[in-house]
Design an enzyme around this catalytic site. Structure first.
Site, PDB file in Angstrom:
ATOM      1  N   GLU A 114      50.239  28.485  35.800  1.00  0.00           N
ATOM      2  CA  GLU A 114      50.381  28.358  37.237  1.00  0.00           C
ATOM      3  C   GLU A 114      49.308  27.455  37.814  1.00  0.00           C
ATOM      4  O   GLU A 114      48.166  27.426  37.354  1.00  0.00           O
ATOM      5  CB  GLU A 114      50.292  29.743  37.881  1.00  0.00           C
ATOM      6  CG  GLU A 114      51.497  30.571  37.544  1.00  0.00           C
ATOM      7  CD  GLU A 114      51.575  31.858  38.325  1.00  0.00           C
ATOM      8  OE1 GLU A 114      52.682  32.348  38.516  1.00  0.00           O
ATOM      9  OE2 GLU A 114      50.528  32.379  38.740  1.00  0.00           O
ATOM     10  N   CYS A 127      44.069  24.265  42.574  1.00  0.00           N
ATOM     11  CA  CYS A 127      43.447  25.174  41.607  1.00  0.00           C
ATOM     12  C   CYS A 127      44.202  25.051  40.284  1.00  0.00           C
ATOM     13  O   CYS A 127      45.373  25.397  40.179  1.00  0.00           O
ATOM     14  CB  CYS A 127      43.513  26.598  42.171  1.00  0.00           C
ATOM     15  SG  CYS A 127      42.754  27.810  41.100  1.00  0.00           S
ATOM     16  N   CYS A 134      43.692  34.240  28.905  1.00  0.00           N
ATOM     17  CA  CYS A 134      42.244  34.095  28.732  1.00  0.00           C
ATOM     18  C   CYS A 134      41.785  35.139  27.732  1.00  0.00           C
ATOM     19  O   CYS A 134      42.256  36.278  27.750  1.00  0.00           O
ATOM     20  CB  CYS A 134      41.540  34.295  30.079  1.00  0.00           C
ATOM     21  SG  CYS A 134      39.745  34.045  29.985  1.00  0.00           S
ATOM     22  N   CYS A 138      37.749  40.114  31.298  1.00  0.00           N
ATOM     23  CA  CYS A 138      36.966  40.694  32.388  1.00  0.00           C
ATOM     24  C   CYS A 138      37.825  41.806  33.004  1.00  0.00           C
ATOM     25  O   CYS A 138      39.027  41.631  33.192  1.00  0.00           O
ATOM     26  CB  CYS A 138      36.642  39.647  33.448  1.00  0.00           C
ATOM     27  SG  CYS A 138      35.742  38.249  32.786  1.00  0.00           S
ATOM     28  N   CYS A 141      40.219  41.253  36.140  1.00  0.00           N
ATOM     29  CA  CYS A 141      41.049  40.042  36.197  1.00  0.00           C
ATOM     30  C   CYS A 141      42.374  40.229  35.482  1.00  0.00           C
ATOM     31  O   CYS A 141      42.417  40.638  34.312  1.00  0.00           O
ATOM     32  CB  CYS A 141      40.294  38.872  35.570  1.00  0.00           C
ATOM     33  SG  CYS A 141      41.267  37.360  35.492  1.00  0.00           S
ATOM     34  N   GLY A 189      42.353  31.071  32.719  1.00  0.00           N
ATOM     35  CA  GLY A 189      41.592  30.632  31.556  1.00  0.00           C
ATOM     36  C   GLY A 189      40.137  30.325  31.809  1.00  0.00           C
ATOM     37  O   GLY A 189      39.688  30.230  32.956  1.00  0.00           O
ATOM     38  N   GLU A 190      39.397  30.188  30.713  1.00  0.00           N
ATOM     39  CA  GLU A 190      37.970  29.864  30.773  1.00  0.00           C
ATOM     40  C   GLU A 190      37.824  28.382  30.392  1.00  0.00           C
ATOM     41  O   GLU A 190      37.946  28.039  29.208  1.00  0.00           O
ATOM     42  CB  GLU A 190      37.202  30.781  29.804  1.00  0.00           C
ATOM     43  CG  GLU A 190      35.756  30.405  29.571  1.00  0.00           C
ATOM     44  CD  GLU A 190      34.967  30.116  30.849  1.00  0.00           C
ATOM     45  OE1 GLU A 190      34.885  30.990  31.719  1.00  0.00           O
ATOM     46  OE2 GLU A 190      34.451  28.989  30.981  1.00  0.00           O
ATOM     47  N   SER A 221      34.758  26.358  37.327  1.00  0.00           N
ATOM     48  CA  SER A 221      34.281  27.737  37.399  1.00  0.00           C
ATOM     49  C   SER A 221      34.240  28.344  36.005  1.00  0.00           C
ATOM     50  O   SER A 221      35.212  28.290  35.261  1.00  0.00           O
ATOM     51  CB  SER A 221      35.206  28.566  38.293  1.00  0.00           C
ATOM     52  OG  SER A 221      34.831  29.926  38.251  1.00  0.00           O
ATOM     53  N   SER A 243      30.932  32.676  37.740  1.00  0.00           N
ATOM     54  CA  SER A 243      31.365  34.030  38.077  1.00  0.00           C
ATOM     55  C   SER A 243      30.238  34.984  37.719  1.00  0.00           C
ATOM     56  O   SER A 243      30.135  35.442  36.582  1.00  0.00           O
ATOM     57  CB  SER A 243      32.632  34.373  37.280  1.00  0.00           C
ATOM     58  OG  SER A 243      33.679  33.549  37.696  1.00  0.00           O
ATOM     59  N   LEU A 244      29.390  35.262  38.691  1.00  0.00           N
ATOM     60  CA  LEU A 244      28.224  36.110  38.431  1.00  0.00           C
ATOM     61  C   LEU A 244      28.636  37.585  38.487  1.00  0.00           C
ATOM     62  O   LEU A 244      28.495  38.319  37.526  1.00  0.00           O
ATOM     63  CB  LEU A 244      27.119  35.796  39.456  1.00  0.00           C
ATOM     64  CG  LEU A 244      25.788  36.454  39.198  1.00  0.00           C
ATOM     65  CD1 LEU A 244      25.122  35.862  37.973  1.00  0.00           C
ATOM     66  CD2 LEU A 244      24.863  36.315  40.403  1.00  0.00           C
ATOM     67  N   HIS A 245      29.122  37.994  39.643  1.00  0.00           N
ATOM     68  CA  HIS A 245      29.769  39.297  39.845  1.00  0.00           C
ATOM     69  C   HIS A 245      28.889  40.535  39.688  1.00  0.00           C
ATOM     70  O   HIS A 245      29.321  41.641  40.011  1.00  0.00           O
ATOM     71  CB  HIS A 245      31.006  39.463  38.957  1.00  0.00           C
ATOM     72  CG  HIS A 245      32.045  38.394  39.146  1.00  0.00           C
ATOM     73  ND1 HIS A 245      32.242  37.722  40.330  1.00  0.00           N
ATOM     74  CD2 HIS A 245      32.961  37.863  38.287  1.00  0.00           C
ATOM     75  CE1 HIS A 245      33.213  36.837  40.192  1.00  0.00           C
ATOM     76  NE2 HIS A 245      33.667  36.902  38.967  1.00  0.00           N
ATOM     77  N   ASN A 322      40.979  41.280  44.586  1.00  0.00           N
ATOM     78  CA  ASN A 322      42.431  41.257  44.782  1.00  0.00           C
ATOM     79  C   ASN A 322      43.058  42.204  43.779  1.00  0.00           C
ATOM     80  O   ASN A 322      43.026  41.945  42.581  1.00  0.00           O
ATOM     81  CB  ASN A 322      42.989  39.841  44.556  1.00  0.00           C
ATOM     82  CG  ASN A 322      42.508  38.879  45.627  1.00  0.00           C
ATOM     83  OD1 ASN A 322      42.527  39.200  46.816  1.00  0.00           O
ATOM     84  ND2 ASN A 322      42.061  37.712  45.211  1.00  0.00           N
ATOM     85  N   CYS A 365      43.075  34.602  43.781  1.00  0.00           N
ATOM     86  CA  CYS A 365      42.210  34.657  42.602  1.00  0.00           C
ATOM     87  C   CYS A 365      42.508  35.892  41.765  1.00  0.00           C
ATOM     88  O   CYS A 365      42.590  37.001  42.289  1.00  0.00           O
ATOM     89  CB  CYS A 365      40.747  34.804  43.005  1.00  0.00           C
ATOM     90  SG  CYS A 365      40.088  33.432  43.875  1.00  0.00           S
TER      91      CYS A 365
HETATM   92  N1  SAH Z   1      37.471  31.850  33.837  1.00  0.00           N
HETATM   93  C1  SAH Z   1      36.819  31.236  34.902  1.00  0.00           C
HETATM   94  C2  SAH Z   1      37.717  30.585  35.912  1.00  0.00           C
HETATM   95  C3  SAH Z   1      38.957  31.333  36.350  1.00  0.00           C
HETATM   96  S1  SAH Z   1      38.790  32.784  37.290  1.00  0.00           S
HETATM   97  C4  SAH Z   1      35.888  32.217  35.582  1.00  0.00           C
HETATM   98  O1  SAH Z   1      35.976  33.393  35.307  1.00  0.00           O
HETATM   99  O2  SAH Z   1      35.047  31.769  36.366  1.00  0.00           O
HETATM  100  C5  SAH Z   1      38.510  32.238  38.954  1.00  0.00           C
HETATM  101  C6  SAH Z   1      37.748  33.269  39.797  1.00  0.00           C
HETATM  102  O3  SAH Z   1      38.577  34.381  40.184  1.00  0.00           O
HETATM  103  C7  SAH Z   1      36.576  33.860  39.051  1.00  0.00           C
HETATM  104  O4  SAH Z   1      35.435  33.894  39.848  1.00  0.00           O
HETATM  105  C8  SAH Z   1      37.080  35.250  38.766  1.00  0.00           C
HETATM  106  O5  SAH Z   1      36.030  36.109  38.509  1.00  0.00           O
HETATM  107  C9  SAH Z   1      37.850  35.569  40.014  1.00  0.00           C
HETATM  108  N2  SAH Z   1      38.729  36.731  39.869  1.00  0.00           N
HETATM  109  C10 SAH Z   1      39.302  37.192  38.735  1.00  0.00           C
HETATM  110  N3  SAH Z   1      40.037  38.295  39.004  1.00  0.00           N
HETATM  111  C11 SAH Z   1      39.932  38.526  40.325  1.00  0.00           C
HETATM  112  C12 SAH Z   1      40.488  39.523  41.197  1.00  0.00           C
HETATM  113  N4  SAH Z   1      41.302  40.459  40.751  1.00  0.00           N
HETATM  114  N5  SAH Z   1      40.154  39.452  42.499  1.00  0.00           N
HETATM  115  C13 SAH Z   1      39.365  38.475  42.968  1.00  0.00           C
HETATM  116  N6  SAH Z   1      38.832  37.511  42.199  1.00  0.00           N
HETATM  117  C14 SAH Z   1      39.107  37.523  40.885  1.00  0.00           C
HETATM  118 FE1  SF4 Z   2      39.020  34.894  31.948  1.00  0.00          FE
HETATM  119 FE2  SF4 Z   2      37.832  34.138  34.215  1.00  0.00          FE
HETATM  120 FE3  SF4 Z   2      39.684  36.114  34.201  1.00  0.00          FE
HETATM  121 FE4  SF4 Z   2      37.292  36.533  33.091  1.00  0.00          FE
HETATM  122  S1  SF4 Z   2      37.703  36.119  35.274  1.00  0.00           S
HETATM  123  S2  SF4 Z   2      39.280  37.111  32.207  1.00  0.00           S
HETATM  124  S3  SF4 Z   2      36.839  34.537  32.237  1.00  0.00           S
HETATM  125  S4  SF4 Z   2      40.022  33.977  33.728  1.00  0.00           S
END
Ligand code: SAH
Ligand code: SF4
Length: 383
Positions: A114, A127, A134, A138, A141, A189-190, A221, A243-245, A322, A365
């Site tokens: 997508e 985007c 991936c 995480c 996600c 994806g990463e 990212s 993506s620090l989180h 989300n 996201c």
């Molecule tokens: N893999 C890379 C890029 C794709 S994810 C990464 O992790 O950075 C893009 C962004 O969406 C990241 O910051 C990710 O942490 C965030 N994300 C993933 N799942 C999410 C969710 N359920 N709600 C909000 N943001 C989310």
């Molecule tokens: Fe992969 Fe990024 Fe989702 Fe983590 S947040 S599972 S690295 S796409």
């Protein structure tokens, strides 16, 4: 007649062909020249022809060799026989109430990705996905729950931009006032686990004889693949979002398994180095807000401390979680999110809250792919 759900644009455009073995998309100019040589184009012409074809593909958006009017009919015939500049199949083309668009495209092996376009007042962001699924799992996600994973080729990465611009009618490449004015590698994806293909694709996007998008308009990212962050600075030089989180190893490891491999100190050191290389630009720290996991006042204070301790040239981007079916987290209240943001702002660091876009078409996201696949399977079959 098939009734389309709200927001689905009927597919009136013919389906383009895309033969992955024949495609000239995603190759460097030298590789295109080499391909021409292989089919018997005289060596001294190859460079010039490659340049012409490149201009047609990336500046004019040509989808077939027949459009390439400054190339002789004979040569076009030869190109048609051997090569391809078509697009992948577009399985779904959705438009949200807020103007966000999402395309689900299918590649020849049946895998789908997508791509999301987010129009804003003075710009538009595309985007882009870098992998099917991936591997990083995480916890918050949805993409990370997909079983099937593979890297996208450089052609498949670039195709996402070409398809978006086909649909937005943005050919030839305008020099200013572009609809797609920025690219973010924040889809599925990463990207740093697919470094070579992403790097190659981004260099094609930046080439000033084609799409000509400057590195300042591209943001990658990453979840924090430390060794590749160094390479990203050296070889691509694009803006970096991380993506620090979480602000401590314990919480981060719980929600992001990659933290086991590259803990916070290593990550922050890599970021320090990155902002050193590109010190005029700030790194974006993405911070997903998960209720009762990482959203306390103390977390906000620790985040500020972390940035200051490492003297990082950074801004924070707060992403309210989300939700997706089966996810174990909740989005904090709006009041909590605002408080978290203001604690950071009050200490001199920008921390805007990202407004989710395209939620009605599952384009926000972390919602990509798996959900729409499910929704599509649920749709009644056309009679
Ligand atoms: N893999 C890379 C890029 C794709 S994810 C990464 O992790 O950075 C893009 C962004 O969406 C990241 O910051 C990710 O942490 C965030 N994300 C993933 N799942 C999410 C969710 N359920 N709600 C909000 N943001 C989310
Ligand atoms: Fe992969 Fe990024 Fe989702 Fe983590 S947040 S599972 S690295 S796409």
């Amino acid at each position: 007649m098939k009734t389309l759900p709200l927001g689905v644009e009927p597919l009136v455009a013919p389906r383009h062909t895309f033969d992955e073995n024949k495609s000239l998309i995603g190759l460097t100019r030298d590789e295109v020249a080499e391909k021409l040589k292989e089919i018997g184009v005289p060596e001294k012409q190859c460079k010039m022809r490659a340049q012409q074809i490149w201009h047609w593909i990336y500046f004019r958006g040509a989808k077939s060799f027949d459009e390439m009017s400054n190339i002789s009919k004979d040569m076009r015939g030869k190109l048609n026989e051997n090569f391809d500049v078509g697009r992948p199949e577009i399985v779904e083309n959705l438009i949200s109430k807020d103007g966000t668009r999402k395309w689900l495209m299918k590649f020849p092996d049946g895998q789908e990705v997508e791509t999301v376009f987010i129009p804003e007042e003075d710009r538009g962001t595309l985007c882009i996905s870098s992998q099917v699924g991936c591997t990083l799992t995480c916890k918050f996600c949805h993409t990370g729950t997909q079983r099937l994973v593979r890297n996208l080729t450089s052609a498949e990465i670039i195709m996402q931009l070409l398809v978006a611009r086909d649909h937005l009618g943005e050919w030839p490449s305008p020099s200013e006032g572009r609809l797609v004015s920025t690219i973010v590698l924040m889809g599925m994806g990463e990207p740093l686990y697919n470094f070579d293909n992403v790097n190659k694709a981004m260099h094609i996007v930046m080439d000033d004889n084609g799409i000509n998008l400057s590195r300042r308009r591209i943001t990658l990212s990453t979840s924090g693949v430390v060794p590749e962050i160094y390479r990203c600075g050296d070889e691509m030089g694009v803006n970096l979002a991380v993506s620090l989180h979480a602000v401590n190893d314990e919480t981060r490891t719980k929600i992001m398994p990659i933290n086991n491999k590259y803990p916070l100190h290593e990550l922050m050191t890599a970021l320090q180095n990155y902002s050193g290389i590109k010190n005029s630009r700030k790194i974006t720290l993405e911070y997903i807000l998960l209720k009762n996991v990482n959203d306390s006042d103390q977390d906000a204070l620790d985040l500020v401390k972390l940035i200051k301790d490492y003297k990082l040239h950074a801004k924070v981007n707060l992403i309210p979680f989300n939700p997706w079916p089966g996810s174990e987290y909740e989005r904090p209240s709006n009041a909590r999110i605002k408080k978290f943001s203001s604690i950071i702002f009050d200490r001199g660091i920008s921390a805007p809250i990202r407004t989710p876009r395209g939620e009605d078409i599952l384009a926000a996201c972390g919602q990509l792919k798996s959900e729409s696949e499910k929704a599509r399977k649920k749709k009644p079959q056309a009679s």
